[in-house]
Design a protein around this motif. Structure first.
Motif, PDB file in Angstrom:
ATOM      1  N   ASP A 119       0.838  -1.206   0.000  1.00 23.54           N
ATOM      2  CA  ASP A 119       0.000   0.000   0.000  1.00 23.54           C
ATOM      3  C   ASP A 119       0.870   1.252   0.000  1.00 23.54           C
ATOM      4  O   ASP A 119       0.558   2.244  -0.665  1.00 23.54           O
ATOM      5  CB  ASP A 119      -0.911   0.008   1.233  1.00 23.54           C
ATOM      6  CG  ASP A 119      -1.893  -1.145   1.238  1.00 23.54           C
ATOM      7  OD1 ASP A 119      -2.507  -1.391   0.189  1.00 23.54           O
ATOM      8  OD2 ASP A 119      -2.034  -1.805   2.283  1.00 23.54           O
ATOM      9  N   LYS A 129       2.395   2.353  -3.363  1.00 21.57           N
ATOM     10  CA  LYS A 129       1.484   3.042  -4.280  1.00 21.57           C
ATOM     11  C   LYS A 129       1.549   4.557  -4.098  1.00 21.57           C
ATOM     12  O   LYS A 129       1.123   5.311  -4.974  1.00 21.57           O
ATOM     13  CB  LYS A 129       0.052   2.559  -4.050  1.00 21.57           C
ATOM     14  CG  LYS A 129      -0.172   1.088  -4.371  1.00 21.57           C
ATOM     15  CD  LYS A 129      -1.593   0.667  -4.012  1.00 21.57           C
ATOM     16  CE  LYS A 129      -1.803  -0.830  -4.241  1.00 21.57           C
ATOM     17  NZ  LYS A 129      -3.166  -1.268  -3.833  1.00 21.57           N
ATOM     18  N   GLU A 130       2.040   4.990  -2.930  1.00 20.34           N
ATOM     19  CA  GLU A 130       2.104   6.421  -2.619  1.00 20.34           C
ATOM     20  C   GLU A 130       3.516   6.978  -2.792  1.00 20.34           C
ATOM     21  O   GLU A 130       3.818   8.070  -2.342  1.00 20.34           O
ATOM     22  CB  GLU A 130       1.641   6.657  -1.169  1.00 20.34           C
ATOM     23  CG  GLU A 130       0.299   6.030  -0.816  1.00 20.34           C
ATOM     24  CD  GLU A 130      -0.832   6.524  -1.697  1.00 20.34           C
ATOM     25  OE1 GLU A 130      -0.826   7.726  -2.046  1.00 20.34           O
ATOM     26  OE2 GLU A 130      -1.715   5.712  -2.039  1.00 20.34           O
ATOM     27  N   LEU A 173       8.208   9.837  -0.778  1.00 17.46           N
ATOM     28  CA  LEU A 173       6.818   9.945  -0.326  1.00 17.46           C
ATOM     29  C   LEU A 173       6.172  11.144  -1.007  1.00 17.46           C
ATOM     30  O   LEU A 173       6.668  12.267  -0.897  1.00 17.46           O
ATOM     31  CB  LEU A 173       6.760  10.132   1.189  1.00 17.46           C
ATOM     32  CG  LEU A 173       6.912   8.885   2.065  1.00 17.46           C
ATOM     33  CD1 LEU A 173       6.884   9.285   3.532  1.00 17.46           C
ATOM     34  CD2 LEU A 173       5.810   7.887   1.779  1.00 17.46           C
ATOM     35  N   SER A 174       5.059  10.902  -1.698  1.00 19.37           N
ATOM     36  CA  SER A 174       4.483  11.975  -2.505  1.00 19.37           C
ATOM     37  C   SER A 174       3.117  12.456  -2.026  1.00 19.37           C
ATOM     38  O   SER A 174       2.609  13.467  -2.514  1.00 19.37           O
ATOM     39  CB  SER A 174       4.360  11.507  -3.963  1.00 19.37           C
ATOM     40  OG  SER A 174       3.575  10.322  -4.039  1.00 19.37           O
ATOM     41  N   THR A 175       2.489  11.733  -1.092  1.00 20.17           N
ATOM     42  CA  THR A 175       1.135  12.100  -0.668  1.00 20.17           C
ATOM     43  C   THR A 175       0.993  12.073   0.849  1.00 20.17           C
ATOM     44  O   THR A 175       1.765  11.430   1.555  1.00 20.17           O
ATOM     45  CB  THR A 175       0.094  11.123  -1.254  1.00 20.17           C
ATOM     46  OG1 THR A 175       0.300   9.823  -0.674  1.00 20.17           O
ATOM     47  CG2 THR A 175       0.209  11.030  -2.768  1.00 20.17           C
ATOM     48  N   LYS A 218      -1.450  10.650   2.270  1.00 18.06           N
ATOM     49  CA  LYS A 218      -1.855   9.276   2.559  1.00 18.06           C
ATOM     50  C   LYS A 218      -0.627   8.400   2.783  1.00 18.06           C
ATOM     51  O   LYS A 218      -0.622   7.514   3.643  1.00 18.06           O
ATOM     52  CB  LYS A 218      -2.696   8.721   1.407  1.00 18.06           C
ATOM     53  CG  LYS A 218      -3.213   7.306   1.657  1.00 18.06           C
ATOM     54  CD  LYS A 218      -4.058   6.809   0.493  1.00 18.06           C
ATOM     55  CE  LYS A 218      -4.538   5.379   0.740  1.00 18.06           C
ATOM     56  NZ  LYS A 218      -5.343   4.865  -0.405  1.00 18.06           N
ATOM     57  N   GLY A 219       0.418   8.655   2.018  1.00 17.16           N
ATOM     58  CA  GLY A 219       1.654   7.901   2.179  1.00 17.16           C
ATOM     59  C   GLY A 219       2.267   8.115   3.553  1.00 17.16           C
ATOM     60  O   GLY A 219       2.809   7.182   4.162  1.00 17.16           O
ATOM     61  N   THR A 249       6.001  15.034   3.463  1.00 20.10           N
ATOM     62  CA  THR A 249       5.907  14.834   2.021  1.00 20.10           C
ATOM     63  C   THR A 249       7.224  15.247   1.369  1.00 20.10           C
ATOM     64  O   THR A 249       7.771  16.301   1.678  1.00 20.10           O
ATOM     65  CB  THR A 249       4.753  15.674   1.436  1.00 20.10           C
ATOM     66  OG1 THR A 249       3.537  15.320   2.093  1.00 20.10           O
ATOM     67  CG2 THR A 249       4.597  15.408  -0.052  1.00 20.10           C
TER      68      THR A 249
END
Length: 314
Positions: free
Chosen positions: A42, A45-46, A88-90, A92-93, A150
């Motif tokens: 998971d 994906k972020e 890490l781009s989000t 959520k991440g 982020t």
């Protein structure tokens, strides 16, 4: 007719009981439904493409850590590989990262590698239980939240502890490592501390003398991570003390520190102070007791606590 009414009432009661039981069963089923846990998949994906290679500062930290682990733990704990994951781009991440770091199935470490008997490595849920587990997970999440933002880069470190292989998530930037469950919990500390006495100044108009004592914690790669200490200074004429000062300090990266001191004898044949000092990694807690003027450690984690009295003569 009375018999029919009685039969109907009995049927109604049974129906209510059966309905209630069904409700209870459904309630139990709802409570037992497992919550979907996040995984490394998971998190990936972020993640977007980040640094292609590990920055020199981070590579030096990892290499020096390998050497110190080999020197002090005799390869009980080894770094066996690293894999660059990305950036890490989000938001959520970041949330998933915090969930993974504090998950009870994740590996953590604690202890002072200069004292190998204090080192513990294992799953959070194995090393801790009950309230201690909850406090540890909270401490991990809070400490990591201050470091992971982020744009933070991420790699996976492969470890081997006494034959058991596991991985940890290591967050970093160009300057160095920001967070890793293993690096965060292990330290290098000399429990004996360090001390220094002021040089004699025969030309001073006012005679004074100071004594300083401190304890230092280092990262696995050897650089300074935190320090606690105190310094007492006496002012005197001949063999009589006329005044006393005392100071204290405490600080640590990724952890907690406390320091307190007070003068207990200000004039006379000598000066005296009391000190209460403590330093620990994120999974532990420190508290100061004013009644007996002492710092105490609770929970589990790497720590130094020093409480005492120091007298200084002219």
């Amino acid at each position: 007719m009375k018999k029919l009414a009685t039969t109907f009432k009995l049927f109604a009661v049974i129906s209510v009981l059966m309905f209630t039981a069904c409700q209870d069963d459904n309630s139990d089923m709802t409570q037992e439904t497992p919550v979907n846990k996040v995984s490394a998949a998971d998190l990936k994906k972020e993640i977007t493409s980040g640094l292609k290679t590990v920055p020199e500062n981070v590579q030096i930290q990892i290499n020096d850590s390998k050497q110190n682990l080999e020197k002090y733990l005799k390869n009980d704990l080894q770094i066996t590989g690293i894999t660059v994951l990305g950036k890490l781009s989000t938001q959520k991440g970041i949330q998933i990262s915090q969930d993974l770091i504090s998950d009870k199935e994740q590996f953590i470490a604690e202890g002072n590698i200069l004292a190998p008997e204090t080192v513990k490595v294992g799953k959070t849920g194995t090393l801790f239980s009950g309230d201690q587990l909850a406090e540890t997970q909270k401490g991990l999440r809070e400490a990591a939240a201050d470091q992971i933002k982020t744009g933070t880069d991420l790699l996976e470190i492969s470890w081997n502890y006494k034959g058991e292989a596991f991985t940890s998530l290591c967050f970093y930037n160009e300057s160095g490592i920001l967070w890793d469950n293993v690096f965060a919990g292990l330290v290098m500390m000399d429990s004996r501390g360090n001390s220094e006495v002021s040089p004699i100044d025969a030309q001073a108009k006012v005679s004074s003398k100071w004594f300083k004592e401190w304890w230092t914690a280092k990262w696995l790669w050897g650089s300074k991570r935190g320090e606690i200490g105190y310094q007492i200074t006496i002012y005197y004429s001949g063999s009589t003390v006329s005044n006393v000062d005392v100071s204290d300090w405490g600080n640590i990266s990724l952890g907690k520190a406390k320091s307190e001191s007070k003068v207990t004898k200000k004039t006379g044949a000598y000066g005296q102070c009391r000190y209460a000092l403590g330093l620990c990694t994120p999974t532990g807690s420190l508290s100061f007791n004013t009644s007996n003027f002492s710092v105490s450690f609770s929970g589990l984690g790497s720590n130094i606590v020093s409480n005492g009295t120091k007298s200084l003569y002219p």
